[in-house]
Design an enzyme around this catalytic site. Sequence first.
Site, PDB file in Angstrom:
ATOM      1  N   MET A 133     -11.562  -6.584   5.249  1.00 41.69           N
ATOM      2  CA  MET A 133     -10.392  -4.953   6.031  1.00 41.69           C
ATOM      3  C   MET A 133     -10.162  -5.699   7.952  1.00 41.69           C
ATOM      4  O   MET A 133     -11.251  -6.562   8.245  1.00 41.69           O
ATOM      5  CB  MET A 133     -11.426  -3.395   6.052  1.00 41.69           C
ATOM      6  CG  MET A 133     -11.411  -3.199   4.854  1.00 41.69           C
ATOM      7  SD  MET A 133     -10.108  -2.453   4.091  1.00 41.69           S
ATOM      8  CE  MET A 133      -9.707  -1.833   5.138  1.00 41.69           C
ATOM      9  N   ASP A 149      -6.300  -6.880   3.535  1.00 42.16           N
ATOM     10  CA  ASP A 149      -5.988  -5.181   4.243  1.00 42.16           C
ATOM     11  C   ASP A 149      -5.897  -4.432   5.671  1.00 42.16           C
ATOM     12  O   ASP A 149      -6.721  -4.475   5.704  1.00 42.16           O
ATOM     13  CB  ASP A 149      -6.829  -4.562   2.863  1.00 42.16           C
ATOM     14  CG  ASP A 149      -5.815  -2.880   3.420  1.00 42.16           C
ATOM     15  OD1 ASP A 149      -5.224  -3.164   3.631  1.00 42.16           O
ATOM     16  OD2 ASP A 149      -6.485  -1.970   2.405  1.00 42.16           O
ATOM     17  N   GLY A 150      -4.618  -3.591   6.343  1.00 39.55           N
ATOM     18  CA  GLY A 150      -4.812  -3.718   7.044  1.00 39.55           C
ATOM     19  C   GLY A 150      -3.638  -4.188   8.571  1.00 39.55           C
ATOM     20  O   GLY A 150      -4.143  -5.941   8.485  1.00 39.55           O
ATOM     21  N   GLY A 151      -2.727  -3.640   8.818  1.00 38.78           N
ATOM     22  CA  GLY A 151      -1.939  -4.350  10.257  1.00 38.78           C
ATOM     23  C   GLY A 151      -1.392  -6.189   9.602  1.00 38.78           C
ATOM     24  O   GLY A 151      -1.258  -6.819   9.903  1.00 38.78           O
ATOM     25  N   SER A 176       0.493  -1.542   0.015  1.00 38.06           N
ATOM     26  CA  SER A 176      -0.031  -0.552  -0.300  1.00 38.06           C
ATOM     27  C   SER A 176       0.622   1.514  -0.151  1.00 38.06           C
ATOM     28  O   SER A 176       1.682   1.681   0.637  1.00 38.06           O
ATOM     29  CB  SER A 176      -1.086  -0.417   1.317  1.00 38.06           C
ATOM     30  OG  SER A 176      -1.210   1.123   1.681  1.00 38.06           O
ATOM     31  N   HIS A 208      -8.398   1.051  -3.769  1.00 31.92           N
ATOM     32  CA  HIS A 208      -8.961   0.338  -2.890  1.00 31.92           C
ATOM     33  C   HIS A 208      -9.580   1.851  -3.067  1.00 31.92           C
ATOM     34  O   HIS A 208      -9.228   3.080  -1.905  1.00 31.92           O
ATOM     35  CB  HIS A 208      -8.471   0.677  -1.796  1.00 31.92           C
ATOM     36  CG  HIS A 208      -9.171   0.402  -0.474  1.00 31.92           C
ATOM     37  ND1 HIS A 208      -8.716   0.104   0.869  1.00 31.92           N
ATOM     38  CD2 HIS A 208     -10.681   0.612   0.281  1.00 31.92           C
ATOM     39  CE1 HIS A 208      -9.866  -0.337   1.328  1.00 31.92           C
ATOM     40  NE2 HIS A 208     -10.555  -0.127   1.276  1.00 31.92           N
ATOM     41  N   GLY A 252       1.539  -1.633   4.266  1.00 30.33           N
ATOM     42  CA  GLY A 252       2.206  -0.280   4.039  1.00 30.33           C
ATOM     43  C   GLY A 252       3.240  -0.701   4.474  1.00 30.33           C
ATOM     44  O   GLY A 252       3.971  -0.355   4.554  1.00 30.33           O
ATOM     45  N   SER A 253       2.564   0.269   6.085  1.00 25.48           N
ATOM     46  CA  SER A 253       4.163   0.359   7.218  1.00 25.48           C
ATOM     47  C   SER A 253       4.694  -0.365   6.472  1.00 25.48           C
ATOM     48  O   SER A 253       5.884  -0.609   7.343  1.00 25.48           O
ATOM     49  CB  SER A 253       2.802   0.815   8.252  1.00 25.48           C
ATOM     50  OG  SER A 253       2.449  -0.262   8.749  1.00 25.48           O
ATOM     51  N   PHE A 302      -6.742   5.151   7.710  1.00 26.42           N
ATOM     52  CA  PHE A 302      -5.065   5.696   7.991  1.00 26.42           C
ATOM     53  C   PHE A 302      -4.502   4.280   8.218  1.00 26.42           C
ATOM     54  O   PHE A 302      -4.577   2.596   8.473  1.00 26.42           O
ATOM     55  CB  PHE A 302      -5.089   5.648   9.246  1.00 26.42           C
ATOM     56  CG  PHE A 302      -5.445   6.805  10.235  1.00 26.42           C
ATOM     57  CD1 PHE A 302      -5.132   8.006  10.103  1.00 26.42           C
ATOM     58  CD2 PHE A 302      -7.320   6.469  10.726  1.00 26.42           C
ATOM     59  CE1 PHE A 302      -6.304   9.053   9.570  1.00 26.42           C
ATOM     60  CE2 PHE A 302      -8.104   7.912  10.821  1.00 26.42           C
ATOM     61  CZ  PHE A 302      -7.734   8.991  10.135  1.00 26.42           C
ATOM     62  N   GLY A 303      -3.007   4.080   7.864  1.00 27.12           N
ATOM     63  CA  GLY A 303      -2.287   2.707   7.653  1.00 27.12           C
ATOM     64  C   GLY A 303      -1.382   3.111   9.300  1.00 27.12           C
ATOM     65  O   GLY A 303      -2.109   3.878  10.023  1.00 27.12           O
ATOM     66  N   GLY A 304      -0.558   1.517   9.163  1.00 29.39           N
ATOM     67  CA  GLY A 304      -0.175   1.903  10.555  1.00 29.39           C
ATOM     68  C   GLY A 304      -1.099   0.966  11.647  1.00 29.39           C
ATOM     69  O   GLY A 304      -0.133   1.710  13.011  1.00 29.39           O
ATOM     70  N   MET A 310      -8.679   8.129  -0.930  1.00 27.57           N
ATOM     71  CA  MET A 310      -9.786   8.639   0.778  1.00 27.57           C
ATOM     72  C   MET A 310     -10.324  10.376   0.479  1.00 27.57           C
ATOM     73  O   MET A 310      -9.294  11.097   0.384  1.00 27.57           O
ATOM     74  CB  MET A 310      -9.079   8.856   1.591  1.00 27.57           C
ATOM     75  CG  MET A 310      -8.394   7.624   2.489  1.00 27.57           C
ATOM     76  SD  MET A 310      -7.744   7.421   4.038  1.00 27.57           S
ATOM     77  CE  MET A 310      -6.426   5.271   4.064  1.00 27.57           C
ATOM     78  N   HIS A 359      -1.357  -1.116  -4.673  1.00 24.37           N
ATOM     79  CA  HIS A 359      -2.234  -0.875  -3.845  1.00 24.37           C
ATOM     80  C   HIS A 359      -2.767   0.621  -3.929  1.00 24.37           C
ATOM     81  O   HIS A 359      -1.447   1.267  -3.216  1.00 24.37           O
ATOM     82  CB  HIS A 359      -3.114  -1.280  -2.391  1.00 24.37           C
ATOM     83  CG  HIS A 359      -4.093  -1.669  -1.632  1.00 24.37           C
ATOM     84  ND1 HIS A 359      -4.912  -2.193  -1.773  1.00 24.37           N
ATOM     85  CD2 HIS A 359      -3.634  -0.669  -0.805  1.00 24.37           C
ATOM     86  CE1 HIS A 359      -5.238  -2.002  -1.299  1.00 24.37           C
ATOM     87  NE2 HIS A 359      -5.259  -0.763  -0.133  1.00 24.37           N
TER      88      HIS A 359
HETATM   89  C1  DX5 Z   1      -5.540   1.235   5.184  1.00 23.37           C
HETATM   90  C2  DX5 Z   1      -5.795   1.242   3.752  1.00 23.37           C
HETATM   91  C3  DX5 Z   1      -4.494  -0.280   4.592  1.00 23.37           C
HETATM   92  C4  DX5 Z   1      -3.515   1.249   4.713  1.00 23.37           C
HETATM   93  C5  DX5 Z   1      -2.829  -0.818   5.290  1.00 23.37           C
HETATM   94  O1  DX5 Z   1      -7.524   2.011   5.582  1.00 23.37           O
HETATM   95  O2  DX5 Z   1      -6.925   0.896   2.888  1.00 23.37           O
HETATM   96  O3  DX5 Z   1      -4.742  -0.903   2.734  1.00 23.37           O
HETATM   97  O4  DX5 Z   1      -3.014   1.647   4.329  1.00 23.37           O
HETATM   98  O5  DX5 Z   1      -1.596  -0.243   6.229  1.00 23.37           O
HETATM   99  P1  DX5 Z   1      -0.773  -1.361   6.813  1.00 23.37           P
HETATM  100  O6  DX5 Z   1      -0.574  -2.359   6.403  1.00 23.37           O
HETATM  101  O7  DX5 Z   1       0.426   0.334   7.616  1.00 23.37           O
HETATM  102  O8  DX5 Z   1      -2.134  -1.116   8.012  1.00 23.37           O
HETATM  103 ZN    ZN Z   2      -5.908  -0.312   1.297  1.00 24.08          ZN
END
Ligand code: DX5
Ligand code: ZN
Length: 228
Positions: free
Chosen positions: A139, A181-183, A10, A68, A203-204, A145-147, A39, A35
Site C-alpha cells: 500500500m 496500490d494508492g496514489g 480500482s 482487495h 483508481g482516481s 479512500f481513493g484519491g 471496505m 481491482h
Molecule cells: C485504497 C484502495 C485503493 C484506492 C486507490 O484503500 O485500496 O485501491 O482505490 O485509489 P487511487 O488510485 O485514487 O489512490
Molecule cells: Zn485497493
Amino acid sequence: MPRNCRIAPSLLSADFARLGEEVRDVVAAGADFVHLDVMDNHYVPNLTVGPLVCAAIRPYATVPIDVHLMVKPVDRLVPEFANAGASLISFHPEASEHVDRTIDLIHDSGCKAGLVFNPATPLDWLMHTLDKLDLVLVMSVNPGFGGQSFIAHALQKLESARKLIDSAIERTGREILLEVDGGIKVDNIRSAADAGADTFVAGSAIFGKPDYAATIAAMRAALAESQA
Ligand code: DX5
Ligand code: ZN
C-alpha cells in the site's frame, strides 16, 4: 519494459450508478485486472461493496477480478467472493487471526492469494508466507479512500519486497506478483516500476479522466521507460 506489467484500475473511483458499463469500458480500454476494494467500516473507516456487487460485475469483467479485502474478520467472506467470481483475493495480515489458515482458505476456494502491507506494516509477515503467496500488495496510501497522495516510503518497501520475491521465484519457479496500490498516476508509475512493482492499481487517475484508454496507454508508455 522488462517485466510483464499489469494495470489494475480500482473501481472505487468509478461511477457506481453505472458500474457494469464502467467495468466493460475500462476492460476495453486495456485493463489487465479489475481491482475491487471491499471496505467494512470496521477495519477501515469506509464502507463499499460485498460479494453481491462482485457477482453483478462478473459478466462485464472479461479479465480477472482482483479483490482487495479491507475487512475484519476475513475468513467468512473468502468463499463468498470466490463464488462471486474473484480470481485473486488479498487481505491484510492484521485483519486475520490466522494468516496461514486464511491463505489456505483462499487457495481451497480456487483463488490466488495475496497479502497486503499497510504503510507501517513490516514485510516480516512474508517470512513464513511468501512461498505460499501469489501476490504481495504494497500500500502506498493508508487504506480506506481513493484519491490520496502516494507515500514515497513505499518505494523502499517495494525494493525490499522485490528482492524477497525474486529469490522466492528463483527457489520455487512460481509466479508471485508485486502490486502497488494508492496514489499511482501517469507521472509516478515509472518510479514504482523502477522500485520493483509489476502490477499497478490506479483508481482516481483512470476514472477521474474521461478517456480511460488514453490514461492506460500513457501509463504503459511510462512503464516502457523503466529500466527495472
Ligand atoms: C485504497 C484502495 C485503493 C484506492 C486507490 O484503500 O485500496 O485501491 O482505490 O485509489 P487511487 O488510485 O485514487 O489512490
Ligand atoms: Zn485497493
